[in-house]
Design a protein around this motif. Structure first.
Motif, mmCIF file in Angstrom:
data_model
loop_
_atom_site.group_PDB
_atom_site.id
_atom_site.type_symbol
_atom_site.label_atom_id
_atom_site.label_comp_id
_atom_site.label_asym_id
_atom_site.label_seq_id
_atom_site.Cartn_x
_atom_site.Cartn_y
_atom_site.Cartn_z
ATOM 1 N N ASP A 247 0.842 -1.206 0.000
ATOM 2 C CA ASP A 247 0.000 0.000 0.000
ATOM 3 C C ASP A 247 0.879 1.259 0.000
ATOM 4 O O ASP A 247 0.571 2.237 -0.682
ATOM 5 C CB ASP A 247 -0.940 -0.004 1.215
ATOM 6 C CG ASP A 247 -1.821 1.236 1.237
ATOM 7 O OD1 ASP A 247 -2.472 1.512 0.201
ATOM 8 O OD2 ASP A 247 -1.847 1.932 2.260
ATOM 9 N N ARG A 248 1.984 1.214 0.746
ATOM 10 C CA ARG A 248 2.908 2.362 0.793
ATOM 11 C C ARG A 248 3.465 2.645 -0.600
ATOM 12 O O ARG A 248 3.547 3.787 -1.037
ATOM 13 C CB ARG A 248 4.054 2.035 1.762
ATOM 14 C CG ARG A 248 4.720 3.251 2.377
ATOM 15 C CD ARG A 248 5.780 2.856 3.386
ATOM 16 N NE ARG A 248 5.315 1.886 4.366
ATOM 17 C CZ ARG A 248 5.946 0.733 4.644
ATOM 18 N NH1 ARG A 248 7.053 0.386 4.012
ATOM 19 N NH2 ARG A 248 5.459 -0.080 5.552
ATOM 20 N N LEU A 249 3.825 1.588 -1.290
ATOM 21 C CA LEU A 249 4.393 1.746 -2.633
ATOM 22 C C LEU A 249 3.363 2.382 -3.584
ATOM 23 O O LEU A 249 3.668 3.324 -4.309
ATOM 24 C CB LEU A 249 4.805 0.361 -3.140
ATOM 25 C CG LEU A 249 5.904 0.296 -4.164
ATOM 26 C CD1 LEU A 249 6.616 -1.042 -4.052
ATOM 27 C CD2 LEU A 249 5.380 0.461 -5.552
ATOM 28 N N VAL A 250 2.129 1.893 -3.522
ATOM 29 C CA VAL A 250 1.061 2.430 -4.381
ATOM 30 C C VAL A 250 0.834 3.905 -4.032
ATOM 31 O O VAL A 250 0.793 4.777 -4.911
ATOM 32 C CB VAL A 250 -0.256 1.629 -4.207
ATOM 33 C CG1 VAL A 250 -1.388 2.251 -5.015
ATOM 34 C CG2 VAL A 250 -0.053 0.168 -4.595
ATOM 35 N N LYS A 251 0.730 4.194 -2.724
ATOM 36 C CA LYS A 251 0.477 5.569 -2.276
ATOM 37 C C LYS A 251 1.591 6.498 -2.771
ATOM 38 O O LYS A 251 1.324 7.566 -3.330
ATOM 39 C CB LYS A 251 0.410 5.588 -0.738
ATOM 40 C CG LYS A 251 0.171 6.958 -0.156
ATOM 41 C CD LYS A 251 0.084 6.922 1.344
ATOM 42 C CE LYS A 251 1.454 6.742 1.975
ATOM 43 N NZ LYS A 251 1.422 6.671 3.432
ATOM 44 N N THR A 277 0.556 14.413 -13.498
ATOM 45 C CA THR A 277 -0.199 13.693 -14.538
ATOM 46 C C THR A 277 -1.510 13.114 -14.017
ATOM 47 O O THR A 277 -2.349 12.684 -14.812
ATOM 48 C CB THR A 277 0.646 12.544 -15.139
ATOM 49 O OG1 THR A 277 1.185 11.788 -14.069
ATOM 50 C CG2 THR A 277 1.753 13.070 -16.027
ATOM 51 N N VAL A 278 -1.661 13.050 -12.676
ATOM 52 C CA VAL A 278 -2.906 12.484 -12.130
ATOM 53 C C VAL A 278 -3.410 13.323 -10.954
ATOM 54 O O VAL A 278 -2.655 14.101 -10.358
ATOM 55 C CB VAL A 278 -2.697 11.028 -11.601
ATOM 56 C CG1 VAL A 278 -2.326 10.074 -12.711
ATOM 57 C CG2 VAL A 278 -1.690 10.974 -10.472
ATOM 58 N N ASP A 279 -4.696 13.143 -10.641
ATOM 59 C CA ASP A 279 -5.256 13.648 -9.380
ATOM 60 C C ASP A 279 -5.536 12.438 -8.499
ATOM 61 O O ASP A 279 -6.088 11.441 -8.985
ATOM 62 C CB ASP A 279 -6.590 14.376 -9.628
ATOM 63 C CG ASP A 279 -6.373 15.721 -10.293
ATOM 64 O OD1 ASP A 279 -5.440 16.442 -9.876
ATOM 65 O OD2 ASP A 279 -7.128 16.031 -11.241
ATOM 66 N N VAL A 280 -5.161 12.554 -7.217
ATOM 67 C CA VAL A 280 -5.444 11.454 -6.294
ATOM 68 C C VAL A 280 -6.899 11.588 -5.837
ATOM 69 O O VAL A 280 -7.291 12.622 -5.301
ATOM 70 C CB VAL A 280 -4.485 11.496 -5.084
ATOM 71 C CG1 VAL A 280 -4.858 10.426 -4.070
ATOM 72 C CG2 VAL A 280 -3.040 11.313 -5.539
ATOM 73 N N VAL A 281 -7.700 10.555 -6.054
ATOM 74 C CA VAL A 281 -9.122 10.590 -5.679
ATOM 75 C C VAL A 281 -9.274 10.179 -4.211
ATOM 76 O O VAL A 281 -10.074 10.746 -3.480
ATOM 77 C CB VAL A 281 -9.941 9.627 -6.576
ATOM 78 C CG1 VAL A 281 -11.409 9.644 -6.185
ATOM 79 C CG2 VAL A 281 -9.775 9.995 -8.035
ATOM 80 N N THR A 282 -8.500 9.176 -3.809
ATOM 81 C CA THR A 282 -8.590 8.657 -2.430
ATOM 82 C C THR A 282 -7.447 9.245 -1.604
ATOM 83 O O THR A 282 -6.358 8.681 -1.593
ATOM 84 C CB THR A 282 -8.449 7.116 -2.455
ATOM 85 O OG1 THR A 282 -7.329 6.809 -3.301
ATOM 86 C CG2 THR A 282 -9.693 6.434 -2.960
ATOM 87 N N LYS A 283 -7.691 10.388 -0.949
ATOM 88 C CA LYS A 283 -6.618 11.007 -0.143
ATOM 89 C C LYS A 283 -6.179 10.020 0.937
ATOM 90 O O LYS A 283 -5.011 9.938 1.300
ATOM 91 C CB LYS A 283 -7.098 12.305 0.512
ATOM 92 C CG LYS A 283 -7.604 13.340 -0.481
ATOM 93 C CD LYS A 283 -6.479 13.977 -1.310
ATOM 94 C CE LYS A 283 -7.049 14.978 -2.314
ATOM 95 N NZ LYS A 283 -6.521 14.835 -3.680
ATOM 96 N N LYS A 284 -7.159 9.301 1.483
ATOM 97 C CA LYS A 284 -6.895 8.242 2.446
ATOM 98 C C LYS A 284 -7.391 6.945 1.791
ATOM 99 O O LYS A 284 -8.411 6.977 1.105
ATOM 100 C CB LYS A 284 -7.735 8.543 3.703
ATOM 101 C CG LYS A 284 -7.271 7.913 4.952
ATOM 102 C CD LYS A 284 -8.040 8.556 6.127
ATOM 103 C CE LYS A 284 -7.967 7.671 7.329
ATOM 104 N NZ LYS A 284 -8.896 6.578 7.367
ATOM 105 N N ALA A 285 -6.673 5.859 2.016
ATOM 106 C CA ALA A 285 -7.089 4.596 1.380
ATOM 107 C C ALA A 285 -8.477 4.189 1.859
ATOM 108 O O ALA A 285 -8.809 4.361 3.037
ATOM 109 C CB ALA A 285 -6.092 3.496 1.712
#
Ligand SMILES: C[S@@+](CC[C@H](N)C(=O)[O-])C[C@H]1O[C@@H](n2cnc3c(N)ncnc32)[C@H](O)[C@@H]1O
Length: 310
Positions: A247-251, A277-285
């Motif tokens: 999860d850390r790697l993905v984040k 290049t992207v917007d993070v939709v899930t600020k928290k998992a």
């Protein structure tokens, strides 16, 4: 081959985050039991394009046997997801509307006694998701130096008793059985610590060995970066992971692409010139509901993250 035993995790949340529409081009990077693939298929067909891939040939064969109607209409590919760019090229696809990956192993893989993923039944130590690969858990357990083995167990398993475990394993080599390995690991962990554990004492070590055998982090890094690259504008990328390292790697990779700059954080100024290049939709998992955890305890460690291409 029997039907899949895998129960899809966070299926409703995944499908919602992917924002699917009829006619879209989509990649399910981890077919597994095909639970996500089947739901995606219903939403984008007719008119859509679906690429479903898995590095485990058995997952592909099982899906072919049980869902011949769907197989006719999709690209079913035996490949590592780190080759996403080549896979898409071979399917004649330049860019996609959505990508999903549900990381780790399926219940089918864990349940197959000859694959060596589990210590609940005895098996040869294997743990290869891609059975054509040369490196199996046997090599990691029996051929690494004691220090290398301790490093694997510490880095990929977050196991504070990694040195004691590696010493105990090396003293008993060669080890060929998952049950024997699990017993050696359990004996190496202090009794006081074992009394406080909610899971089997060998769980972290088995996870670490599996990650090393399948070189999971290297492939995941390549896949996330290449996946973002092949997304169309407003395309969604959804990843479900199952332990903190993953999860850390993905984040971190999602955040780095949202920030733009890929330079080492210690550098005072940006040297790479990358733009976001992207917007993070899930600020928290996102995590599974209590109801899902009660129904499928395997889902309890799931973490869902999503980005949208700018
Ligand atoms: C948790 S299961 C997926 C379950 C699926 N979402 C479902 O609903 O049935 C993970 C699958 O991903 C595959 N996999 C893991 N790492 C992979 C990689 N690097 N490339 C391709 N497939 C991979 C595994 O072989 C396994 O079949």
């Amino acid at each position: 081959m029997e039907k899949t035993k895998h129960v899809s995790v966070m299926l409703g949340e995944v499908i919602e985050m992917m924002a699917l529409e009829q006619g879209m081009t989509v990649v399910d990077a981890t077919l597994g039991g095909g639970g996500y693939t089947r739901e995606i298929y219903k939403r984008i067909m007719p008119g859509g394009m679906l690429v479903a891939c898995d590095q485990d040939a058995q997952a592909i064969t099982r899906f072919q046997e049980h869902y011949p109607d769907i197989v006719r209409d999709i690209h079913l590919v035996h490949s590592n997801y780190s080759h996403i760019r080549t896979v898409l090229k071979e399917c004649g696809i330049d860019s996609v509307d959505s990508i999903v990956a549900d990381l780790g192993v399926s219940s089918d893989q864990i349940g197959e006694t000859d694959r060596g993923f589990s210590f609940s039944s005895d098996s040869v130590i294997d743990m290869r998701m891609d059975q054509s690969s040369d490196v199996s858990a046997y090599h990691i357990v029996n051929e690494l130096s004691e220090k290398e083995l301790a490093d694997v167990i510490f880095t990929y398993g977050d196991e504070r008793f990694s040195r004691r475990i590696a010493r105990a394993v090396c003293a008993k080599r060669p080890i060929t059985s998952t049950k024997v390995l699990a017993e050696i690991v359990a004996e190496a962990i202090p009794a006081a610590r074992k009394r406080t554990m909610k899971v089997h004492p060998a769980t972290k070590t088995f996870q670490a060995i599996r990650i090393a055998v399948n070189d999971e982090y290297t492939h995941l890094k390549t896949f996330l970066t290449e996946g973002i690259d092949v997304l169309q504008r407003r395309g969604t990328f959804v990843v479900v992971s199952f332990h903190s390292g993953e999860d850390r790697l993905v984040k971190n990779i999602f955040r780095a692409h949202a920030r733009g700059c890929m330079c080492d954080e210690r550098l005072p100024v940006c040297c790479c010139g990358h733009v976001p290049t992207v917007d993070v939709v899930t600020k928290k998992a996102m995590t599974p509901s209590e109801e899902e955890i009660a129904h499928n305890p395997r889902s309890r460690s799931a973490r869902l993250r999503c980005v949208v291409k700018k």
